[in-house]
Design a protein around this motif. Sequence first.
Motif, PDB file in Angstrom:
ATOM      1  N   LYS A 190      30.789 -40.797  40.805  1.00 26.92           N
ATOM      2  CA  LYS A 190      31.226 -41.048  41.981  1.00 26.92           C
ATOM      3  C   LYS A 190      32.358 -39.773  42.129  1.00 26.92           C
ATOM      4  CE  LYS A 190      28.823 -44.619  44.111  1.00 26.92           C
ATOM      5  NZ  LYS A 190      28.389 -43.853  44.854  1.00 26.92           N
ATOM      6  N   PHE A 191      33.538 -39.340  41.181  1.00 26.85           N
ATOM      7  CA  PHE A 191      34.508 -39.489  41.274  1.00 26.85           C
ATOM      8  C   PHE A 191      34.111 -37.444  41.939  1.00 26.85           C
ATOM      9  CE2 PHE A 191      36.544 -41.632  37.443  1.00 26.85           C
ATOM     10  CZ  PHE A 191      37.034 -43.219  38.684  1.00 26.85           C
ATOM     11  N   GLN A 192      33.332 -36.690  41.055  1.00 24.05           N
ATOM     12  CA  GLN A 192      33.239 -35.864  42.261  1.00 24.05           C
ATOM     13  C   GLN A 192      32.748 -35.602  43.165  1.00 24.05           C
ATOM     14  OE1 GLN A 192      33.108 -33.776  39.392  1.00 24.05           O
ATOM     15  NE2 GLN A 192      33.557 -35.308  38.206  1.00 24.05           N
ATOM     16  N   LEU A 193      32.199 -36.946  43.629  1.00 25.57           N
ATOM     17  CA  LEU A 193      31.981 -36.708  45.047  1.00 25.57           C
ATOM     18  C   LEU A 193      32.998 -37.014  46.503  1.00 25.57           C
ATOM     19  CD1 LEU A 193      28.782 -38.850  45.280  1.00 25.57           C
ATOM     20  CD2 LEU A 193      29.029 -36.614  45.764  1.00 25.57           C
ATOM     21  N   GLY A 194      33.802 -37.746  45.021  1.00 24.75           N
ATOM     22  CA  GLY A 194      35.282 -37.356  46.240  1.00 24.75           C
ATOM     23  C   GLY A 194      36.060 -39.212  46.487  1.00 24.75           C
ATOM     24  N   ALA A 230      29.876 -44.967  32.668  1.00 17.92           N
ATOM     25  CA  ALA A 230      30.729 -44.173  32.857  1.00 17.92           C
ATOM     26  C   ALA A 230      30.343 -42.992  33.782  1.00 17.92           C
ATOM     27  CB  ALA A 230      31.372 -43.199  31.758  1.00 17.92           C
ATOM     28  N   HIS A 231      28.959 -42.467  33.635  1.00 18.43           N
ATOM     29  CA  HIS A 231      28.181 -41.319  34.342  1.00 18.43           C
ATOM     30  C   HIS A 231      27.982 -42.055  35.569  1.00 18.43           C
ATOM     31  CE1 HIS A 231      24.371 -39.949  35.946  1.00 18.43           C
ATOM     32  NE2 HIS A 231      24.206 -38.908  35.237  1.00 18.43           N
ATOM     33  N   TYR A 245      38.010 -37.659  31.033  1.00 14.88           N
ATOM     34  CA  TYR A 245      39.903 -37.597  30.923  1.00 14.88           C
ATOM     35  C   TYR A 245      39.775 -38.109  32.671  1.00 14.88           C
ATOM     36  CZ  TYR A 245      39.385 -37.283  25.587  1.00 14.88           C
ATOM     37  OH  TYR A 245      38.732 -37.241  24.825  1.00 14.88           O
ATOM     38  N   HIS A 246      38.826 -37.872  33.864  1.00 13.63           N
ATOM     39  CA  HIS A 246      39.284 -37.767  34.335  1.00 13.63           C
ATOM     40  C   HIS A 246      40.899 -38.327  34.962  1.00 13.63           C
ATOM     41  CE1 HIS A 246      38.931 -37.075  39.462  1.00 13.63           C
ATOM     42  NE2 HIS A 246      37.601 -36.711  38.291  1.00 13.63           N
ATOM     43  N   LYS A 247      41.192 -38.108  36.240  1.00 11.76           N
ATOM     44  CA  LYS A 247      42.464 -38.247  36.122  1.00 11.76           C
ATOM     45  C   LYS A 247      42.733 -39.327  37.343  1.00 11.76           C
ATOM     46  CE  LYS A 247      42.548 -35.400  41.102  1.00 11.76           C
ATOM     47  NZ  LYS A 247      43.452 -34.841  41.447  1.00 11.76           N
ATOM     48  N   LYS A 248      41.155 -39.386  37.928  1.00 10.69           N
ATOM     49  CA  LYS A 248      41.253 -41.378  38.742  1.00 10.69           C
ATOM     50  C   LYS A 248      41.356 -42.511  37.817  1.00 10.69           C
ATOM     51  CE  LYS A 248      40.379 -39.547  43.580  1.00 10.69           C
ATOM     52  NZ  LYS A 248      41.048 -40.921  44.132  1.00 10.69           N
TER      53      LYS A 248
END
Length: 614
Positions: free
Chosen positions: A135-139, A129-130, A179-182
């Motif tokens: 990765k999500f934060q980097l887009g 998850a980390h 709960y990230h949208k991706k």
Amino acid sequence: MGDPNEKRKRMSCALEINNPVNLLQTLHSVCADGYHFIVTNLAHPMNCRDLTDKEPTKIIGRTDRVLQSVDWSKLIVGKISRAYEVDNEIEHIRESEKLLLKQELGFASHLVLPAIMIKLQQGQNRNLAHILYNKFQLGVPFQVWVQMPIRKASSPFVQKSDNDESWETWNDFRRIANYHKKLGIVLELPKLDQLPSKESLERWCGEPVKALILHTSHFIPNPHNQPVLPKVYQEIIKLFMALDVQYVIQGPSTKFSYNQYYSYMNFLGKKLYENTVFNEFSLGCEDFLQNPLQPLSEHLEASVYEIFEKDPIKYIEYQNAIRRALEDMPQSLECVVIMVVGAGRGPLVQAVLNASYLTQRKVRVYAVEKNPYAINTLEERIQNEWQGLVTLIHQDMRICRPPEDADILVSELLGSFGDNELSPECLDGAQRFLKPNGISIPESYTSFLAPLQSTKLHNEIVNGRLHDKPAYTMYETPYVVHFVNAYQIAPSQPLFTFKHPNREERIVNERVKSVKFRAPQNCVLTGFAGYFETVLYKEVMLSINPQTHSPNMVSWFPILFPLAEPIQITSGAMIDVTFWRAENEEKVWYEWCLNSPVRGSIYNPNGRSYFIKK
């Protein structure tokens, strides 16, 4: 070719093919069979990768040149080649596995894939998850689809219900990833002897389910030797169709061709689709956040009136209520005075005239309306349709002075939460020209509340923040929503009731009430759903409350009162919330506060984020 006008649900299907020899040929073949995309491994197993070597191999998988970039980005969902042990307690294994996973994730970004599928290795997946959350934060361009069994087989080592184990693993994982949208989920349908409970399935409907995996072994031959799914699987598919999920066919084609599987899924899109009035009306509104109307301070537009007037049920029931009221009027009364307050473009006026004709009771009708643009329409109808039977009063009902008092007062001032468009304030002002024994239609209405789980709506609210307003504003605003990707945790309960006419000496429309709900299973509380029921006259009623919903009525969607943070709820826990309806000279607003299972603070104090203007 089927009838182009035939109503059906589009069934977007994929075929899972591990390690095809020729990806381009396979893609052409799969598309020719009707499938919309394929699911395949990102890294090829022939390439043994050990990134801890001094000179690791530079080859990850197939060259990106085997497909054009548009095909990679639309037609391929990449499977992470195996469940990497990034949560292994042995450090050198964990670090080695992390390097390999990150390489595949980087390759997926390079290919600009729409999504990747990944399996969870164990109950706790904190490192995984980390990695993904960072990765999500980097887009990254892709979504992550977590592949999970819809229900894990029972294990003697697991204390919780086996209906819960799979969901608990998922829930723990996505909590760490905020709960990230991706982050979505792909559910594997179980064997027939391992079907989940109805409650468990309903809870999955409140999750971001992207696809269902159907193994070829789930299909059985019909008398024509065509593949079909047993009825229980069809019911599961029907439940998830509203979420617009996709379907992944997995497994060998030993009994049937892959084209036959797709043809059957396409057939299900027609068989299981419910072509109801409500489904037709709500198409395109699913989980869409709308601001509640403010009809007192803002004139409604023609398109809004038009939507209301299309309701096939509401005006029939209003007509029934008016008819019953006319039948109950004393026969000694030669002409019944009926006042339609908030006449809009005239549908209630027409209902009055229809009821008059059906009962053969003579009526004198007044249409009270403040919107100058609706007045334009009413004038035209008075001249061309209503043969002078209607008198128009262009004023606010709260201050107008009609030439006579009414026997019957008719209005449609209700919002999704009953009183949230200020029906109490309006009718309290209008009742001064209702005779002492006069009838109000509606005679009462009650708002209802229910706890809700919907991470999709939570993310919609988070991502809809207006940067020129404080962060709390988005959580303190109620939204009108057609709930689809949501799970109602417990049955709704009544909140505030208003009755008309209100003959109390001192009229007070402020309210406060606490309601409690018992959670039937572990879940996540993200907000509260609001509904209403109204008694128009005697037993004639309208409702958007799920327990009593008027069939095929489409005029109102429910309302959502959000929470700032999702709250973990355990089975049997008590959800306790307090709601206030407050007012001053200029406005009315709601405040709400969660009391348990955790003590929260008050949302929307003094109407700082949302209010209804008087």
